[in-house]
Every structure is written in C-alpha cells, then in structure tokens.
Design a protein around this motif. Structure first.
Motif, PDB file in Angstrom:
ATOM      1  N   ALA A  14       0.896  -1.163   0.000  1.00  0.00           N
ATOM      2  CA  ALA A  14       0.000   0.000   0.000  1.00  0.00           C
ATOM      3  C   ALA A  14       0.928   1.205   0.000  1.00  0.00           C
ATOM      4  O   ALA A  14       1.630   1.455   0.980  1.00  0.00           O
ATOM      5  CB  ALA A  14      -0.890  -0.006   1.231  1.00  0.00           C
ATOM      6  N   LEU A  16       1.907   5.287  -0.623  1.00  0.00           N
ATOM      7  CA  LEU A  16       1.457   6.672  -0.665  1.00  0.00           C
ATOM      8  C   LEU A  16       2.277   7.352  -1.758  1.00  0.00           C
ATOM      9  O   LEU A  16       3.489   7.534  -1.607  1.00  0.00           O
ATOM     10  CB  LEU A  16       1.674   7.354   0.685  1.00  0.00           C
ATOM     11  N   THR A  29      -3.196   7.224  -2.389  1.00  0.00           N
ATOM     12  CA  THR A  29      -2.823   5.879  -1.999  1.00  0.00           C
ATOM     13  C   THR A  29      -3.099   4.944  -3.160  1.00  0.00           C
ATOM     14  O   THR A  29      -4.170   4.997  -3.765  1.00  0.00           O
ATOM     15  CB  THR A  29      -3.625   5.440  -0.765  1.00  0.00           C
ATOM     16  N   LEU A  76      -2.354   6.791   5.557  1.00  0.00           N
ATOM     17  CA  LEU A  76      -2.369   6.024   4.315  1.00  0.00           C
ATOM     18  C   LEU A  76      -3.794   5.775   3.843  1.00  0.00           C
ATOM     19  O   LEU A  76      -4.129   6.001   2.669  1.00  0.00           O
ATOM     20  CB  LEU A  76      -1.627   4.704   4.527  1.00  0.00           C
ATOM     21  N   ASP A  77      -4.665   5.353   4.745  1.00  0.00           N
ATOM     22  CA  ASP A  77      -6.056   5.110   4.387  1.00  0.00           C
ATOM     23  C   ASP A  77      -6.776   6.411   4.025  1.00  0.00           C
ATOM     24  O   ASP A  77      -7.517   6.463   3.041  1.00  0.00           O
ATOM     25  CB  ASP A  77      -6.784   4.405   5.534  1.00  0.00           C
ATOM     26  N   CYS A  79      -5.609   9.127   2.734  1.00  0.00           N
ATOM     27  CA  CYS A  79      -5.201   9.624   1.417  1.00  0.00           C
ATOM     28  C   CYS A  79      -5.772   8.785   0.277  1.00  0.00           C
ATOM     29  O   CYS A  79      -5.756   9.220  -0.876  1.00  0.00           O
ATOM     30  CB  CYS A  79      -3.683   9.693   1.324  1.00  0.00           C
ATOM     31  N   GLY A  80      -6.289   7.611   0.586  1.00  0.00           N
ATOM     32  CA  GLY A  80      -6.940   6.783  -0.424  1.00  0.00           C
ATOM     33  C   GLY A  80      -8.445   6.908  -0.416  1.00  0.00           C
ATOM     34  O   GLY A  80      -9.117   6.409  -1.322  1.00  0.00           O
ATOM     35  N   TYR A 161      -1.715  -4.457   1.191  1.00  0.00           N
ATOM     36  CA  TYR A 161      -3.141  -4.305   0.939  1.00  0.00           C
ATOM     37  C   TYR A 161      -3.652  -5.452   0.074  1.00  0.00           C
ATOM     38  O   TYR A 161      -3.000  -5.829  -0.906  1.00  0.00           O
ATOM     39  CB  TYR A 161      -3.387  -2.978   0.230  1.00  0.00           C
ATOM     40  N   TYR A 166      -5.880  -4.171   5.117  1.00  0.00           N
ATOM     41  CA  TYR A 166      -4.467  -3.826   5.283  1.00  0.00           C
ATOM     42  C   TYR A 166      -3.760  -4.913   6.087  1.00  0.00           C
ATOM     43  O   TYR A 166      -4.350  -5.494   6.994  1.00  0.00           O
ATOM     44  CB  TYR A 166      -4.323  -2.488   6.021  1.00  0.00           C
TER      45      TYR A 166
END
Length: 184
Positions: A14, A16, A29, A76-77, A79-80, A161, A166
C-alpha cells in the motif's frame, strides 16, 4: 475452490504516492504498484484518470512511491479515501513534504522508504493508466538499512493491501536459494 472477484495476487504494497511540488504537494494511496524491470530499474503505478493526482503525474511525468509503516495507517487510508480536490491531505494527516534529489515531486518525511520516479511510458489500460517509470533514487530510514546498504524489510512493519484489507509485512522467511537447505 473457484474464487470470485477480488485480486488474487496479494498482498501488494500500500503505497502513498506523492506528486506536485514541495510547495503544493499532493498524495494518493495506490496498491497497484510494483517492479516491471531490473535493468534499467523500472517501477509502475496504476492510477484512475478521474483521480485528482492523475493530471499532475501525467503532466510532470514525476512521482514518488512512499512506503509507510503501520503507525501511519490512518494517513495512508485517509489519502486513499479522500480527494485532494476537497482537502489538503498533507495538512490533515500531518505529513511533511521534503525536496527530492532527482524529481520535483516531494518525498514524504514520515515514509520509511521513498522511491523517486520519472515516467518513461504511459499505458492506457481501461479503468487505470499505468505510469511506467525509471527509478532515479531510493531513500530509506537508516534503521532499515544494513551494512551493505540494502533495505532490511524484516526490520519494518510496512503496510500491504489485499481485498480491501491492510496487512503488516516484515517477517523474514528465508533468503534466495534457501531451497538448498529446506528441501534436503
């Protein structure tokens, strides 16, 4: 048993992906990233054309693949799941944009590994465009680098991922060639 849907080659990193500039950084992401060639060293990311970062990457031809450890999972999550059209992801997530060595796209200071890339080919594949890129520089947190200058992924808790989930990566199982001793 036959499985339905999903993506059976997993987990993938996963990542970034940062693009834009240090002054105007963007992040998205992606889980569709990897190595496509060793000489020259090339990697790819696949990005949907509707993503806010897509025209920035397509226009500049530059991006950085940043790998984060589990304490950064929230960023991370986020930004996705949020668009840069609506929010400054760097500000919301407390991310720090740093100048890269070879590209204008920023490094993410909180990343354990950052890979500077310059696009050499773009494939329009349908739902995603694949940006194939030359790797220009690789940065890693000092704690992850061994005395030979290689990244020790077993020292990290990098995020993977698969199937909307995750995973923490990092358990070393063996080295290339371990079959010589395992299959005796």
């Amino acid at each position: 048993m036959l499985v339905k849907g999903g993506f059976p080659l997993a987990p993938l990193p996963a990542a970034l992906v940062s693009c834009g500039t240090v002054e105007r950084p963007l992040a998205l992401t992606v889980a569709w990233t990897g190595i496509v060639n060793s000489d020259p060293f090339r990697m790819y990311i696949s990005v949907q054309p509707v993503r806010n970062s897509h025209p920035v990457i397509a226009g500049s031809g530059e991006f950085v693949i940043n790998l984060l450890e589990t304490p950064m999972l929230g960023a991370l999550d986020y930004c996705g799941t949020h668009s840069g059209r609506d929010v400054d992801k760097f500000a919301v997530c407390g991310l720090t944009a740093l100048p890269a060595r070879e590209v204008r796209a920023p490094l993410v200071a909180e990343a354990s590994v950052s890979i500077e890339c310059r696009t050499c080919e773009t494939l329009h594949l349908g739902s995603h465009d694949m940006f194939i890129a030359d790797v220009l520089a690789v940065h890693a947190a000092p704690a992850l680098v061994n005395e030979d200058g290689r990244i020790c992924f077993d020292r990290s808790g990098l995020v993977g991922y698969a199937n909307s989930q995750y995973f923490e990566q990092g358990k070393l199982l063996g080295n290339f060639g371990c079959s010589r001793t395992l299959l005796k």
